[in-house]
Design a protein around this motif. Sequence first.
Motif, short mmCIF file in Angstrom:
data_model
loop_
_atom_site.label_atom_id
_atom_site.label_comp_id
_atom_site.label_asym_id
_atom_site.label_seq_id
_atom_site.Cartn_x
_atom_site.Cartn_y
_atom_site.Cartn_z
N MET A 185 0.84 -1.18 0.00
CA MET A 185 0.00 0.00 0.00
C MET A 185 0.88 1.24 0.00
N GLU A 186 0.53 2.22 -0.84
CA GLU A 186 1.31 3.44 -0.93
C GLU A 186 1.13 4.28 0.32
N THR A 211 0.40 7.49 2.39
CA THR A 211 -0.35 8.70 2.09
C THR A 211 0.58 9.89 2.27
N ARG A 233 -2.04 8.51 -11.08
CA ARG A 233 -1.76 7.51 -12.12
C ARG A 233 -3.02 7.15 -12.88
N ARG A 234 -4.12 6.98 -12.16
CA ARG A 234 -5.38 6.62 -12.82
C ARG A 234 -5.86 7.76 -13.72
N TYR A 274 5.84 6.56 -15.97
CA TYR A 274 4.68 5.66 -15.91
C TYR A 274 3.87 5.76 -17.21
N LEU A 303 -0.87 9.59 -5.27
CA LEU A 303 -0.09 9.05 -6.37
C LEU A 303 -0.89 8.04 -7.18
N ALA A 304 -1.62 7.17 -6.50
CA ALA A 304 -2.47 6.20 -7.20
C ALA A 304 -3.58 6.92 -7.98
N GLN A 327 -4.84 8.41 -1.45
CA GLN A 327 -3.58 8.01 -2.07
C GLN A 327 -3.38 8.83 -3.35
#
Length: 197
Positions: free
Chosen positions: A1-2, A4, A64-65, A25, A60-61, A58
């Motif tokens: 898990m990234e 926070t 990315r999405r 990415y 960063l997640a 999160q």
Amino acid sequence: MEPTEPRAGGLVASLVCHYDDLVRYVGRRFGDADFARDVVHEVCADLLDRPEPAGVRQPLAFLRRVLRNHAIDRRRGDTRRTHLTETLAGCSVRDCHEDAASYLHGLQAVEDLAAVIQGMPDRARQVFILHRLYDMPQMAIASELDLSRNTVAKHYGQAIQLIRLQWAPARACMPDARSGADVLPCAGEYSGAEESR
């Protein structure tokens, strides 16, 4: 898990902090570093332009999405534009138009359509352009403009109705109420004859 990240600065701060990683990415997924940088810059501009979404745990997640979705949308648009350009490039004026008059009538039809679109109410014009020219789904338009899906559908329907009523080539394709015919044949060419109706 990234882990926070601290809330100070939010998504834009996370994007700046992880800029190189995010470019890599997108570049890995789409195979083009310049394209990846463009996508990251466009997403950054979008983030600066609108309020930050609440509840992002999160960042960063989430980034990315958003980047992946934006890159997919951009590639689809690029593919459509490339296909259209190749189609038009392979078609000379002589091949596409029987004579100069039909070519000029076609140009006039495009100008007339542009005038109809410019004359639409702001929201109807905005929804029509996003949906028809940028292939944006109505749900995405609703989210982007902070409207309900039904309101977007209403504005889009209003735009289509205005085009049907005010643009001669569309009127030529509408059912003729006097004859009782369901559909009139539409030649696909603009002729000035419809202007007199």
